[in-house]
Write a protein that holds these residues in place. Structure first.
Motif, short mmCIF file in Angstrom:
data_model
loop_
_atom_site.label_atom_id
_atom_site.label_comp_id
_atom_site.label_asym_id
_atom_site.label_seq_id
_atom_site.Cartn_x
_atom_site.Cartn_y
_atom_site.Cartn_z
N TRP A 20 0.82 -1.22 0.00
CA TRP A 20 0.00 0.00 0.00
C TRP A 20 0.85 1.26 0.00
CZ3 TRP A 20 -4.94 0.31 -1.22
CH2 TRP A 20 -5.72 -0.84 -1.14
N THR A 21 2.07 1.17 0.53
CA THR A 21 2.99 2.31 0.43
C THR A 21 3.43 2.49 -1.01
OG1 THR A 21 3.80 1.92 2.68
CG2 THR A 21 5.18 3.27 1.23
N VAL A 22 3.72 1.38 -1.70
CA VAL A 22 4.07 1.44 -3.12
C VAL A 22 2.92 2.05 -3.92
CG1 VAL A 22 4.49 0.01 -5.16
CG2 VAL A 22 5.71 -0.47 -3.05
N TYR A 23 1.70 1.62 -3.62
CA TYR A 23 0.53 2.17 -4.33
C TYR A 23 0.40 3.67 -4.08
CZ TYR A 23 -4.38 3.51 -4.79
OH TYR A 23 -5.54 4.18 -5.09
N ALA A 24 0.60 4.10 -2.83
CA ALA A 24 0.48 5.52 -2.51
C ALA A 24 1.53 6.35 -3.26
CB ALA A 24 0.62 5.73 -1.00
N ILE A 58 -1.48 -4.12 -8.63
CA ILE A 58 -0.30 -4.17 -7.77
C ILE A 58 0.97 -4.10 -8.60
CG2 ILE A 58 0.96 -5.60 -6.11
CD1 ILE A 58 -1.67 -6.73 -5.17
N SER A 59 0.97 -4.79 -9.74
CA SER A 59 2.15 -4.78 -10.60
C SER A 59 2.40 -3.39 -11.19
CB SER A 59 1.98 -5.80 -11.73
OG SER A 59 1.85 -7.10 -11.21
N SER A 60 1.34 -2.74 -11.67
CA SER A 60 1.49 -1.41 -12.25
C SER A 60 2.00 -0.41 -11.22
CB SER A 60 0.15 -0.91 -12.81
OG SER A 60 -0.31 -1.75 -13.84
N SER A 61 1.63 -0.61 -9.95
CA SER A 61 2.08 0.30 -8.90
C SER A 61 3.58 0.21 -8.68
CB SER A 61 1.35 -0.02 -7.58
OG SER A 61 -0.04 0.14 -7.73
N GLY A 62 4.18 -0.92 -9.02
CA GLY A 62 5.61 -1.09 -8.80
C GLY A 62 6.44 -1.09 -10.07
#
Length: 248
Positions: A20-24, A58-62
């Motif tokens: 969720w930190t990665v997403y933020a 999740i993948s796109s966020s990282g």
């Protein structure tokens, strides 16, 4: 030892806080769209990859810097902790209910493959090595479904804590949610329209949170865990040598 309950809690915290930190970070950098934003006005298309945002999977966020390094570190840590979780749980079963060793070994195999698949997905950036990333993610999601099914079935067969009457229906619910969310995510992810991609992202985050809650429920089992069970597991493996070696 009560100290062992920290282990499943740490797995959930690392996965939850890290992803969720990665997403933020990705949302603040406009790399992915917000989960609450269903409009496709700023969505990246095949001919546009800058000044726009991707579906918030999740993948796109990282995918992009600076959050991609944190994404890789989170997936690596989560995969390693999940691998240890699988081994420790198997050791617990072998110590307390060895009659279910075959089912536990099958669950361990699925857990190990799921951890390896997640490790592959986390270290292969989807923008550079998309084949290995999506293959690893697919293998991980599939094996996790089988793993949760087997662990839930084991919960209904053994008595490790005395709280199985409460844990068993909760894990059945969690397993059903995991399977349904995985199927819906897979079907929607291959669609071309942004609405379906965004909906698939919702299901992906849902199955991620559900898995973390499933693992967190094992804090009850790990309360009754001890390091002796691991040494006993290794001892049994040492004893299980071919008869021909013993006779030589």
């Amino acid at each position: 030892m009560t100290l062992w309950i920290i282990f499943p809690i740490s797995i959930s915290l690392v996965s939850f806080v890290g992803t969720w930190t990665v997403y933020a970070l990705a949302v603040s950098s406009n790399h992915v769209c917000s989960l609450s934003d269903w409009s496709s006005s700023n969505h990246c298309t095949g001919n546009q990859s800058t000044g726009c945002c991707f579906a918030p999977t999740i993948s796109s966020s990282g995918t992009n810097a600076p959050e991609n390094s944190l994404f890789t570190a989170t997936i690596n840590a989560g995969s390693f902790l999940f691998l240890l979780f699988c081994i420790f749980h198997h050791a617990h079963i072998m110590e307390r209910h060895a009659c279910h060793s075959m089912m536990s070994k099958c669950a361990l195999a699925f857990g190990v493959v799921a951890a390896v698949g997640a490790f592959s997905a986390g270290n292969c950036n989807p923008s550079n090595v998309s084949l290995f990333h999506y293959l690893g993610a697919a293998v991980s999601f599939l094996c996790i479904c089988f793993y949760t099914v087997l662990l839930t079935a084991l919960t209904g067969k053994y008595v490790l804590t005395g709280y199985e009457k409460v844990l068993y229906p909760l894990r059945i619910t969690s397993t059903v949610v995991q399977i349904i969310a995985t199927i819906c995510y897979t079907i929607l992810f291959v669609q071309g329209k942004y609405f379906y991609l965004h909906l698939s992202a919702i299901f992906e985050w849902s199955l991620s949170v559900n898995l973390q809650l499933f693992e967190l429920s094992y804090a009850v089992e790990f309360y009754f865990f001890s390091s002796f069970m691991l040494s006993n597991l290794l001892g049994r493996r040492e004893e299980e040598k071919p008869l021909i070696i013993q006779m030589s």
